[in-house]
Design a protein around this motif. Sequence first.
Motif, short mmCIF file in Angstrom:
data_model
loop_
_atom_site.label_atom_id
_atom_site.label_comp_id
_atom_site.label_asym_id
_atom_site.label_seq_id
_atom_site.Cartn_x
_atom_site.Cartn_y
_atom_site.Cartn_z
N THR A 10 -7.87 26.54 9.52
CA THR A 10 -7.41 27.56 10.45
C THR A 10 -7.27 28.88 9.72
N LYS A 11 -7.79 29.93 10.31
CA LYS A 11 -7.65 31.29 9.78
C LYS A 11 -6.78 32.09 10.75
N LYS A 12 -5.84 32.80 10.21
CA LYS A 12 -4.95 33.62 11.04
C LYS A 12 -5.38 35.08 10.91
N LEU A 13 -5.59 35.73 12.06
CA LEU A 13 -6.00 37.12 12.07
C LEU A 13 -4.78 38.03 11.99
N GLU A 14 -5.01 39.31 11.74
CA GLU A 14 -3.91 40.27 11.58
C GLU A 14 -3.03 40.37 12.82
N ASP A 15 -3.60 40.14 14.01
CA ASP A 15 -2.81 40.24 15.24
C ASP A 15 -2.05 38.97 15.56
N THR A 17 -3.41 35.95 16.00
CA THR A 17 -4.30 34.97 16.61
C THR A 17 -4.84 34.03 15.53
N SER A 18 -4.92 32.76 15.85
CA SER A 18 -5.50 31.79 14.92
C SER A 18 -6.86 31.35 15.44
N LYS A 77 -12.98 28.32 18.06
CA LYS A 77 -11.76 27.94 18.77
C LYS A 77 -10.69 28.98 18.47
N VAL A 78 -10.22 29.65 19.49
CA VAL A 78 -9.19 30.68 19.34
C VAL A 78 -7.91 30.15 19.97
N PHE A 79 -6.80 30.24 19.25
CA PHE A 79 -5.53 29.75 19.77
C PHE A 79 -4.38 30.54 19.21
#
Length: 79
Positions: A10-15, A17-18, A77-79
């Motif tokens: 899983t990668k977490k974005l700056e906003d 969002t994973s 997959k965005v979550f």
Amino acid sequence: YSGNDIYATTKKLEDGTSMKVMLQVRIRPGSYNIGQETIGATRAGKEIDPYVDNSEIEWYTPGDDKGTIILTGVLVKVF
């Protein structure tokens, strides 16, 4: 199965969002083998998929046969 953290971290974005990214492929018939899971689910007594037995869930190519795997998609997959 491909979305398991062992295969797709899983990668977490700056906003906040994973997301996970996986590749979808097609494999030439007869060029692959089918085997058991290799993430320890059976040993832990877990069923990975209700439709596919743990003993037949992984497909792999045994050699370096070029042209047997074709990339057909990128799954996100965005979550």
